[in-house]
Design an enzyme around this catalytic site. Structure first.
Site, PDB file in Angstrom:
ATOM      1  N   CYS A   1      13.524  19.640  65.146  1.00  0.00           N
ATOM      2  CA  CYS A   1      13.045  18.521  64.295  1.00  0.00           C
ATOM      3  C   CYS A   1      12.211  17.658  64.971  1.00  0.00           C
ATOM      4  O   CYS A   1      11.538  16.838  64.560  1.00  0.00           O
ATOM      5  CB  CYS A   1      13.952  17.871  63.451  1.00  0.00           C
ATOM      6  SG  CYS A   1      15.305  17.196  64.345  1.00  0.00           S
TER       7      CYS A   1
ATOM      8  N   CYS B   1      14.882  11.038  61.620  1.00  0.00           N
ATOM      9  CA  CYS B   1      14.977  11.096  60.032  1.00  0.00           C
ATOM     10  C   CYS B   1      15.895  10.020  59.711  1.00  0.00           C
ATOM     11  O   CYS B   1      16.947   9.468  60.538  1.00  0.00           O
ATOM     12  CB  CYS B   1      15.314  12.406  59.480  1.00  0.00           C
ATOM     13  SG  CYS B   1      16.885  12.733  60.034  1.00  0.00           S
TER      14      CYS B   1
ATOM     15  N   CYS C   1      21.927  16.399  62.104  1.00  0.00           N
ATOM     16  CA  CYS C   1      21.456  14.948  62.541  1.00  0.00           C
ATOM     17  C   CYS C   1      22.822  14.306  63.010  1.00  0.00           C
ATOM     18  O   CYS C   1      22.910  13.435  63.799  1.00  0.00           O
ATOM     19  CB  CYS C   1      20.946  14.254  61.306  1.00  0.00           C
ATOM     20  SG  CYS C   1      19.848  15.224  60.389  1.00  0.00           S
TER      21      CYS C   1
HETATM   22 FE1  FES Z   1      16.688  16.362  62.834  1.00  0.00          FE
HETATM   23 FE2  FES Z   1      17.539  14.674  61.115  1.00  0.00          FE
HETATM   24  S1  FES Z   1      15.884  16.010  60.703  1.00  0.00           S
HETATM   25  S2  FES Z   1      17.922  14.704  63.101  1.00  0.00           S
END
Ligand code: FES
Length: 141
Positions: free
Chosen positions: A34, A59, A103
């Site tokens: 991400c 995020c 996350c």
């Molecule tokens: Fe990657 Fe939250 S989407 S840390």
């Protein structure tokens, strides 16, 4: 509702957000998928984490997870901080959607990286295995 009240609260009002100039340990971790990055600073006195700060370029769940993680390790011993699992963070947040679990893993890794940095800087010997993701001595399940 997708996110719990606790997640929303920590996302809107992150605890211990910011930089620490005189940190004893700094951990930086990222998730390649991400692209989110988390930085964790710890202040250590007599084996106790007296202060924690974090910065997350990521995020909302990553911000909420790191905020919660800082609250959970503040005032605790280094050993207790090493024991912090992403699962405990998720529980404290009253859940995260499945695709957001990584996350919380980032928060666990950031804490571990900061402790490792503290150990390295102070020439303290440690067991590599204690820093492997998902390793918890006192996991009670
Ligand atoms: Fe990657 Fe939250 S989407 S840390």
């Amino acid at each position: 509702m997708l996110y719990s009240e606790v997640v929303m609260d920590h996302f809107r009002n992150p605890r211990n957000l910011g930089k620490m100039e005189d940190a004893d340990g700094i951990g930086v971790v990222g998730n390649a998928k991400c692209g989110d990055i988390m930085k964790m600073y710890i202040k250590v006195e007599d084996g106790i984490i007296t202060d924690v700060k974090f910065n997350t370029f990521g995020c909302g769940s990553a911000i909420a997870s790191s905020s919660m993680a800082t609250e959970m390790i503040k005032g605790k011993s280094i050993d207790e901080a090493l024991d912090l699992s992403n699962k405990a963070v998720v529980e404290a947040l009253e859940g995260l959607p499945t695709h957001k679990i990584h996350c919380s893993v980032l928060a666990e890794e950031a804490v571990k990286a900061a402790v490792k940095d503290y150990y390295d800087k102070n020439g303290i010997a440690y067991n590599e295995a204690d820093f492997a993701p998902g390793h918890h001595d006192h996991d009670h399940n």
